[in-house]
Motif scaffolding. Structure first.
Motif, short mmCIF file in Angstrom:
data_model
loop_
_atom_site.label_atom_id
_atom_site.label_comp_id
_atom_site.label_asym_id
_atom_site.label_seq_id
_atom_site.Cartn_x
_atom_site.Cartn_y
_atom_site.Cartn_z
N TYR A 1 -74.33 -56.61 -40.07
CA TYR A 1 -74.42 -57.51 -38.93
C TYR A 1 -75.27 -58.73 -39.30
O TYR A 1 -76.13 -58.66 -40.17
N PHE B 1 -72.33 -55.58 -28.31
CA PHE B 1 -73.73 -55.89 -28.05
C PHE B 1 -73.87 -56.89 -26.91
O PHE B 1 -73.14 -57.88 -26.86
N GLY B 2 -74.83 -56.61 -26.02
CA GLY B 2 -75.21 -57.62 -25.05
C GLY B 2 -75.96 -58.75 -25.73
O GLY B 2 -76.32 -58.65 -26.90
N THR B 3 -76.20 -59.80 -24.98
CA THR B 3 -76.86 -60.97 -25.53
C THR B 3 -78.37 -60.82 -25.61
O THR B 3 -79.05 -61.69 -26.13
N GLY B 4 -78.88 -59.72 -25.07
CA GLY B 4 -80.30 -59.45 -25.19
C GLY B 4 -81.11 -59.92 -24.00
O GLY B 4 -80.76 -60.92 -23.34
N ILE C 1 -81.13 -63.04 -39.74
CA ILE C 1 -81.46 -61.67 -40.10
C ILE C 1 -80.13 -60.97 -40.40
O ILE C 1 -79.18 -61.08 -39.62
N GLN D 1 -77.75 -61.62 -37.33
CA GLN D 1 -78.42 -62.01 -36.10
C GLN D 1 -79.07 -63.37 -36.34
O GLN D 1 -80.10 -63.48 -37.01
N PHE E 1 -81.64 -54.80 -26.19
CA PHE E 1 -80.19 -54.97 -26.27
C PHE E 1 -79.49 -53.77 -25.67
O PHE E 1 -79.79 -52.62 -26.01
N GLN F 1 -80.44 -65.02 -31.16
CA GLN F 1 -79.11 -64.59 -30.74
C GLN F 1 -78.98 -63.07 -30.80
O GLN F 1 -79.85 -62.36 -31.32
N SER F 2 -77.85 -62.61 -30.29
CA SER F 2 -77.53 -61.19 -30.41
C SER F 2 -76.90 -60.93 -31.78
O SER F 2 -76.87 -61.81 -32.64
N LEU F 3 -76.43 -59.72 -31.97
CA LEU F 3 -75.87 -59.33 -33.26
C LEU F 3 -74.38 -59.63 -33.31
O LEU F 3 -73.65 -59.43 -32.34
#
Lengths: 114, 112
Positions: free
Chosen positions: A35, B102-105, A90, A37, B90, A41-43
């Motif tokens: 993944y 995955f959610g955006t957090g 990341i 990141q 998350f 941001q999200s993954l």
């Protein structure tokens, strides 16, 4: 559960160079994933690392930019090729348990491209 | 399309007050649901998971979440926030196969 070791944990890289990230798992797993990141941001899934065959890439990611190796059931590498500042992220290795129920992550590799 | 929505990008609470982080999913089927926490400069750590057993799931560090199929929700709660809870959270959903969404957090700030 699974214990996942990634290295390097951090690196600062020059533009145009390539870096290989290693992922070692403490048990044999079928499914390994990489993944990305990006900051804040999200993954985003880059690819699924398949043992004994080519990785399966998600839309927007290509093998020339992110070559992946999976020589056995406990190890994988991700190379970020010809890096640009936009690759500063990341990068996380992850595995899914044998029953497919849970995903576990490594500590991540923090790459900064200058 | 399958998706997961975290309704709040940022949540601030005072230390000692309850925490509520919201997550909704979209599906016609019962998915597996997870909450992960990411502390600064760390990887993702599994907090808790729901995989079609009890609808109220208890996790680590005093967190729990309730699966509500009628509301397609899996909100994360904690009765009393601690400073060490400040992190990114998350919500993750697995439908069929090995595809995780995955959610955006949600960034949780705990005010002393």
């Amino acid at each position: 559960s699974a214990v996942i070791s990634q290295k390097p944990s951090r690196d600062i890289c020059q533009r145009g160079t390539s870096l290989t990230i290693q992922c070692q798992v403490d048990s044999q797993v079928t499914m390994m994933f990489w993944y990305r990141q990006q900051p804040g941001q999200s993954l985003t899934l880059i690819a699924t690392a398949n043992q004994g065959s080519e990785a399966t890439y998600e839309s927007g990611f290509v093998i020339d930019k992110f070559p992946i190796s999976r020589p056995n059931l406990t190890f994988s590498t991700l190379t970020v090729s010809n890096m640009s500042p936009e690759d500063s992220s990341i990068y996380l290795c992850s595995v899914v348990t044998a029953n497919g129920n849970t995903i576990y992550f490594g500590e991540g590799s923090w790459l900064t491209v200058v | 399309a399958q998706s997961v929505t975290q309704l709040d990008s940022h949540v601030s609470v005072s230390e000692g007050t309850p925490v509520l982080l919201r997550c909704n999913y979209s599906s016609s089927y019962s998915p597996s649901l997870f909450w992960y926490v990411q502390h600064p400069n760390k990887g993702l750590q599994l907090l808790l998971k729901y995989t079609s057993a009890a609808t109220l799931v208890k996790g680590i560090n005093g967190f729990e979440a309730e699966f509500k199929k009628s509301e397609t929700s899996f909100h994360l709660t904690k009765p009393s926030a601690h400073m060490s809870d400040a992190a990114e959270y998350f919500c993750v959903v697995r439908y069929t196969g090995n595809q995780f969404y995955f959610g955006t957090g949600t960034s949780l700030t705990v005010i002393p």
